[in-house]
Design a protein around this motif. Structure first.
Motif, PDB file in Angstrom:
ATOM      1  N   GLY A  22       0.968  -1.180  -0.015  1.00  0.00           N
ATOM      2  CA  GLY A  22       0.053   0.031   0.039  1.00  0.00           C
ATOM      3  C   GLY A  22       0.625   1.268  -0.007  1.00  0.00           C
ATOM      4  O   GLY A  22       1.850   1.282   0.153  1.00  0.00           O
ATOM      5  N   HIS A  23      -0.079   2.329  -0.331  1.00  0.00           N
ATOM      6  CA  HIS A  23       0.542   3.718  -0.197  1.00  0.00           C
ATOM      7  C   HIS A  23      -0.411   4.739   0.269  1.00  0.00           C
ATOM      8  O   HIS A  23      -1.168   5.077  -0.471  1.00  0.00           O
ATOM      9  CB  HIS A  23       1.374   3.958  -1.682  1.00  0.00           C
ATOM     10  N   ALA A  24      -0.569   4.923   1.533  1.00  0.00           N
ATOM     11  CA  ALA A  24      -1.642   5.337   2.161  1.00  0.00           C
ATOM     12  C   ALA A  24      -1.501   6.764   2.488  1.00  0.00           C
ATOM     13  O   ALA A  24      -2.073   7.026   3.776  1.00  0.00           O
ATOM     14  CB  ALA A  24      -2.258   4.431   3.190  1.00  0.00           C
ATOM     15  N   GLY A  33     -10.531   5.046   5.371  1.00  0.00           N
ATOM     16  CA  GLY A  33     -10.262   4.861   4.002  1.00  0.00           C
ATOM     17  C   GLY A  33      -9.292   3.672   3.914  1.00  0.00           C
ATOM     18  O   GLY A  33      -9.239   2.985   2.920  1.00  0.00           O
ATOM     19  N   LEU A  34      -8.766   3.463   5.090  1.00  0.00           N
ATOM     20  CA  LEU A  34      -7.619   2.204   5.085  1.00  0.00           C
ATOM     21  C   LEU A  34      -8.622   1.019   5.010  1.00  0.00           C
ATOM     22  O   LEU A  34      -8.082  -0.249   4.420  1.00  0.00           O
ATOM     23  CB  LEU A  34      -6.819   2.028   6.391  1.00  0.00           C
ATOM     24  N   ASN A  35      -9.739   0.813   5.193  1.00  0.00           N
ATOM     25  CA  ASN A  35     -10.569  -0.542   5.284  1.00  0.00           C
ATOM     26  C   ASN A  35     -10.798  -0.747   3.337  1.00  0.00           C
ATOM     27  O   ASN A  35     -10.986  -1.817   3.184  1.00  0.00           O
ATOM     28  CB  ASN A  35     -11.999   0.074   5.724  1.00  0.00           C
ATOM     29  N   VAL A  36     -10.878   0.433   2.716  1.00  0.00           N
ATOM     30  CA  VAL A  36     -10.883   0.182   1.351  1.00  0.00           C
ATOM     31  C   VAL A  36      -9.607  -0.761   0.880  1.00  0.00           C
ATOM     32  O   VAL A  36      -9.639  -1.538   0.165  1.00  0.00           O
ATOM     33  CB  VAL A  36     -10.965   1.745   0.557  1.00  0.00           C
ATOM     34  N   TYR A  37      -8.525  -0.006   1.394  1.00  0.00           N
ATOM     35  CA  TYR A  37      -7.134  -0.932   1.003  1.00  0.00           C
ATOM     36  C   TYR A  37      -7.105  -2.380   1.569  1.00  0.00           C
ATOM     37  O   TYR A  37      -6.762  -3.194   0.920  1.00  0.00           O
ATOM     38  CB  TYR A  37      -6.003  -0.046   1.705  1.00  0.00           C
ATOM     39  N   MET A  38      -7.840  -2.581   2.585  1.00  0.00           N
ATOM     40  CA  MET A  38      -7.634  -3.790   3.258  1.00  0.00           C
ATOM     41  C   MET A  38      -8.627  -4.795   2.676  1.00  0.00           C
ATOM     42  O   MET A  38      -8.406  -5.851   2.474  1.00  0.00           O
ATOM     43  CB  MET A  38      -8.114  -3.611   4.922  1.00  0.00           C
ATOM     44  N   ALA A  39      -9.731  -4.247   2.047  1.00  0.00           N
ATOM     45  CA  ALA A  39     -10.695  -4.916   1.397  1.00  0.00           C
ATOM     46  C   ALA A  39     -10.336  -5.450   0.037  1.00  0.00           C
ATOM     47  O   ALA A  39     -10.584  -6.405  -0.562  1.00  0.00           O
ATOM     48  CB  ALA A  39     -12.061  -4.288   1.238  1.00  0.00           C
ATOM     49  N   ALA A  40      -9.226  -4.451  -0.282  1.00  0.00           N
ATOM     50  CA  ALA A  40      -8.855  -4.858  -1.956  1.00  0.00           C
ATOM     51  C   ALA A  40      -7.418  -5.993  -1.662  1.00  0.00           C
ATOM     52  O   ALA A  40      -7.054  -6.324  -2.660  1.00  0.00           O
ATOM     53  CB  ALA A  40      -8.256  -3.388  -2.422  1.00  0.00           C
ATOM     54  N   GLN A  89      -0.943   4.007  14.515  1.00  0.00           N
ATOM     55  CA  GLN A  89      -2.058   3.155  15.185  1.00  0.00           C
ATOM     56  C   GLN A  89      -3.159   2.607  14.350  1.00  0.00           C
ATOM     57  O   GLN A  89      -3.693   1.594  14.364  1.00  0.00           O
ATOM     58  CB  GLN A  89      -2.498   3.906  16.340  1.00  0.00           C
ATOM     59  N   ASP A  90      -3.720   3.733  13.600  1.00  0.00           N
ATOM     60  CA  ASP A  90      -4.613   3.315  12.851  1.00  0.00           C
ATOM     61  C   ASP A  90      -4.375   1.693  11.703  1.00  0.00           C
ATOM     62  O   ASP A  90      -5.140   0.990  11.574  1.00  0.00           O
ATOM     63  CB  ASP A  90      -5.137   4.098  11.583  1.00  0.00           C
ATOM     64  N   ARG A  91      -3.215   1.865  11.297  1.00  0.00           N
ATOM     65  CA  ARG A  91      -2.743   0.858  10.347  1.00  0.00           C
ATOM     66  C   ARG A  91      -2.740  -0.440  11.160  1.00  0.00           C
ATOM     67  O   ARG A  91      -3.266  -1.637  10.772  1.00  0.00           O
ATOM     68  CB  ARG A  91      -1.497   1.229   9.864  1.00  0.00           C
ATOM     69  N   TYR A 121       0.450  -4.414   8.259  1.00  0.00           N
ATOM     70  CA  TYR A 121       1.727  -4.079   8.916  1.00  0.00           C
ATOM     71  C   TYR A 121       2.158  -2.643   8.711  1.00  0.00           C
ATOM     72  O   TYR A 121       2.139  -2.047   7.660  1.00  0.00           O
ATOM     73  CB  TYR A 121       2.882  -5.228   7.760  1.00  0.00           C
ATOM     74  N   LEU A 122       2.894  -2.346   9.624  1.00  0.00           N
ATOM     75  CA  LEU A 122       3.268  -0.889  10.034  1.00  0.00           C
ATOM     76  C   LEU A 122       4.932  -0.997   9.256  1.00  0.00           C
ATOM     77  O   LEU A 122       5.678  -1.553   9.796  1.00  0.00           O
ATOM     78  CB  LEU A 122       3.235  -0.245  11.395  1.00  0.00           C
ATOM     79  N   MET A 123       5.086  -0.140   8.196  1.00  0.00           N
ATOM     80  CA  MET A 123       6.440  -0.056   7.754  1.00  0.00           C
ATOM     81  C   MET A 123       7.145   1.386   8.325  1.00  0.00           C
ATOM     82  O   MET A 123       6.424   2.327   8.041  1.00  0.00           O
ATOM     83  CB  MET A 123       6.844  -0.023   6.451  1.00  0.00           C
ATOM     84  N   ILE A 124       7.881   1.125   9.058  1.00  0.00           N
ATOM     85  CA  ILE A 124       8.439   2.629   9.928  1.00  0.00           C
ATOM     86  C   ILE A 124       9.750   3.024   8.959  1.00  0.00           C
ATOM     87  O   ILE A 124      10.735   2.200   8.730  1.00  0.00           O
ATOM     88  CB  ILE A 124       8.926   2.387  11.246  1.00  0.00           C
ATOM     89  N   ARG A 125       9.583   4.176   8.133  1.00  0.00           N
ATOM     90  CA  ARG A 125      10.548   4.658   7.295  1.00  0.00           C
ATOM     91  C   ARG A 125      11.210   5.643   7.879  1.00  0.00           C
ATOM     92  O   ARG A 125      11.051   6.527   8.693  1.00  0.00           O
ATOM     93  CB  ARG A 125       9.659   5.044   6.232  1.00  0.00           C
TER      94      ARG A 125
END
Length: 582
Positions: A200-202, A209-216, A231-233, A239-243
């Motif tokens: 993803g790239h949210a 809106g994250l639900n849309v990505y998860m559903a996809a 926290q939302d992710r 998975y939370l990618m810490i950049r």
């Protein structure tokens, strides 16, 4: 590299019926499964760990009490952003203990399409690093800019069968997913059909809106910039990618979200990091040092840099020190300082006391002479002074404000200077510079112009063909003449980066491969970049952030809030082009 052993041989070595190729003794092994330290011999056969216990081998290596951790994994990186080819990038990464990368060749694909993807796959063949590819999902990134190629599902599907392709990379066109746009839907469906992964790239996406990505079927994101976003992710199953890269530095903001309960759903990524920072700071090892210094438990940090990333990407033979896993190992003199002594890739030493073992690399790969012409040179329609003009009826304008060390920009309404003909006039005193994006793939003649604040230039111009994501030619300057000279010079060298002062080219760094990568060794590229940075400082560019990489992201319309494309000023909130003048 070592030939992988047969199952029979692996079992016989594990059962001590045959000797191992290599046995590493007297090390303190970090167990990423239990979060504890353990001891024992590490028996290796054909690049695979056969067992941990008491073993005999043809070669015995004494770890002399050092810590032994799995090879680090960078879960999301654009190799092209280092300015290096895959073989040179591998050398720098291995120096920092990174033995596996998950890369998105999004940059070269936006320049050269499938040919660019194939080049990156081919150039990584036989290297002592595992370079896995997530295929670019948005080429072009949006319909609001011009790029060099268009990739639909039909173009991507043949790559899914490649052994080093893991799935579809950062899906950044959220509106197309949300509104089930046919072209995007076909890519998602093809990915699901192939049974591979979705990244993803949210950026700027709400919790709902994250639900849309998860559903996809999208399960990762690297664009969190606040504690709440992180926290939302995690709450919603991502998975939370810490950049922590050259421009985007999110560790400080996100690290407090990591707890003993959720840490195994977190991993580290660099995303975009220039060669100078890779050499001077490091890669994942640098993030580990920062995280531990901020109080993160060392073994939790090691898990985030190894097994977490491996499990996220279904790399079930990576990320741990255990029987049946690849012998990708890093020996550390100091755990919390991540002081690297040796690096092993598939059981072979590839870094010894800070020096690359060149014998581990295959003979020189693709040369500049054998590259396709689609990867070389620019296709730019000549730019005239009139193309750079910003006519204004009033002096009240929208201005892109740079936020240091962030991909996000602010949109400001400012009063700017105009000349006698009603044209915008750059001002060093107010720190208002002219910004232009010139289409460089199809010679369309498109030129987008805008105003930027925050570079600190007192004079001169900076231009580059590294301009995310469509990689057109972007130039910032204090005068039209200096900007035109920078455009002329960068076109002459076939792409790269240029700094101009008055009528003089102070410094240039040629990047002939797609206008993105050098064909030279990493040390030589680093020296060229040092000279470029010094030249930027000479014309007043801010030293509080990397001005070159910051410039390259001012063209990325899928990141808030105000950006510039070859088609004009772009507002992320309305996801449309808007006028400079208010």
């Amino acid at each position: 590299m070592m030939e992988q052993p047969s199952l029979r041989t692996l079992i016989r070595v594990a059962a001590k019926q045959e000797p191992a190729d290599v046995v590493i003794r007297n090390g303190r092994i970090v167990n990423v499964f239990t979060g504890e330290m353990m001891t024992g011999d590490i028996a290796i056969i054909g690049g695979i760990i056969a067992g941990i216990g008491m073993y005999e081998g043809k070669e015995i290596i004494d770890a002399e009490g050092r810590y032994i951790v799995p090879g680090f994994i960078d879960g999301h990186v654009h190799i092209e952003s280092s300015l290096l080819t895959p073989p040179q990038f591998a050398r720098v990464s291995l120096l920092h203990g990174v033995t596996t990368v998950v890369t998105d060749p999004h940059e070269i694909a936006n320049v050269a399409g499938t040919e660019g993807i194939q080049y990156m796959l081919d150039a990584a063949e036989g290297l002592p690093i595992d370079s896995y590819v997530m295929l670019p999902s948005c080429v072009p990134a949006t319909p609001f800019e011009s790029n060099g190629a268009r990739l639909d599902a039909v173009h991507l599907e043949p790559f899914f069968s490649h052994p080093n392709v893991l799935g579809l990379a950062e899906v950044m066109d959220f509106p197309s997913v949300e509104h089930t746009e046919e072209r995007m839907l076909h890519k998602l469906e093809a990915t699901h059909k192939a049974g591979v992964l979705l990244d993803g790239h949210a950026a700027g996406i709400s919790r709902e809106g994250l639900n849309v990505y998860m559903a996809a079927g999208i399960r990762t994101d690297h664009e969190s910039t606040s504690l709440q976003e992180a926290q939302d992710r995690l709450d919603l199953g991502m998975y939370l990618m810490i950049r922590e890269g050259t421009v985007a530095k999110d560790l400080d903001a996100l690290l407090p979200v990591v707890t003993t309960r959720n840490a195994r759903r977190c991993l580290f990524v660099t995303d975009d990091k220039l060669i100078d920072d890779l050499l001077n700071e490091g890669s994942i090892d640098h993030i580990l040092r920062l995280a531990m210094a901020k109080g993160l438990d060392p073994i939790t940090a090691i898990q985030m840099a190894t097994i977490n990333a491996a499990e996220c990407f279904r790399l079930y033979r990576h990320g741990a020190i255990a029987a049946g896993y690849q012998a990708d190992l890093v020996l550390l003199d100091d755990l919390e300082q991540v002081k690297i002594y040796q690096v092993f890739k598939r059981g072979r030493c590839v870094v010894e006391a800070g020096i690359i073992v060149e014998e581990a690399f295959p003979p020189s790969g693709t040369t500049i002479d054998s590259l396709s012409c689609n990867l070389l040179g620019l296709n730019v329609k000549p730019v005239e002074p009139a193309h750079l003009a910003i006519p204004l009826k009033s002096n009240r304008c929208r201005v892109i404000e740079v936020i240091p060390n962030s991909l996000v920009t602010n949109q400001r309404i400012e009063l700017v200077d105009v000349d006698d003909e009603g044209m915008f006039l750059p001002s060093a005193a107010s720190d208002f510079m002219k910004l232009a994006v010139i289409e460089r793939h199809q010679a369309t003649g498109n030129v987008g112009v805008g105003i930027v604040k925050g570079f600190g230039l007192t004079r001169g111009a900076i231009a580059t063909t590294v301009a995310h994501d469509s990689h057109n030619l972007v130039v910032v300057g204090a005068s039209d003449n200096e900007m035109l000279l920078a455009i002329e010079e960068i076109t002459r060298i076939g792409g790269g980066a240029v700094v101009v002062d008055g009528r003089e080219v102070l410094s240039s760094l040629p990047l002939p491969i797609g206008g993105l990568m050098s064909d030279r060794p990493y040390a030589e590229v680093n020296e060229g970049l040092k000279k470029l940075m010094a030249a930027m400082a000479e014309i007043g560019a801010s030293q509080d952030f990397n001005p070159l990489l910051t410039l390259s992201f001012l063209t990325l319309p899928v990141i808030p809030h105000l950006k510039l494309t070859d088609k004009g000023l772009f507002d992320f909130k309305s996801f449309s082009h808007i006028a400079v003048e208010v």
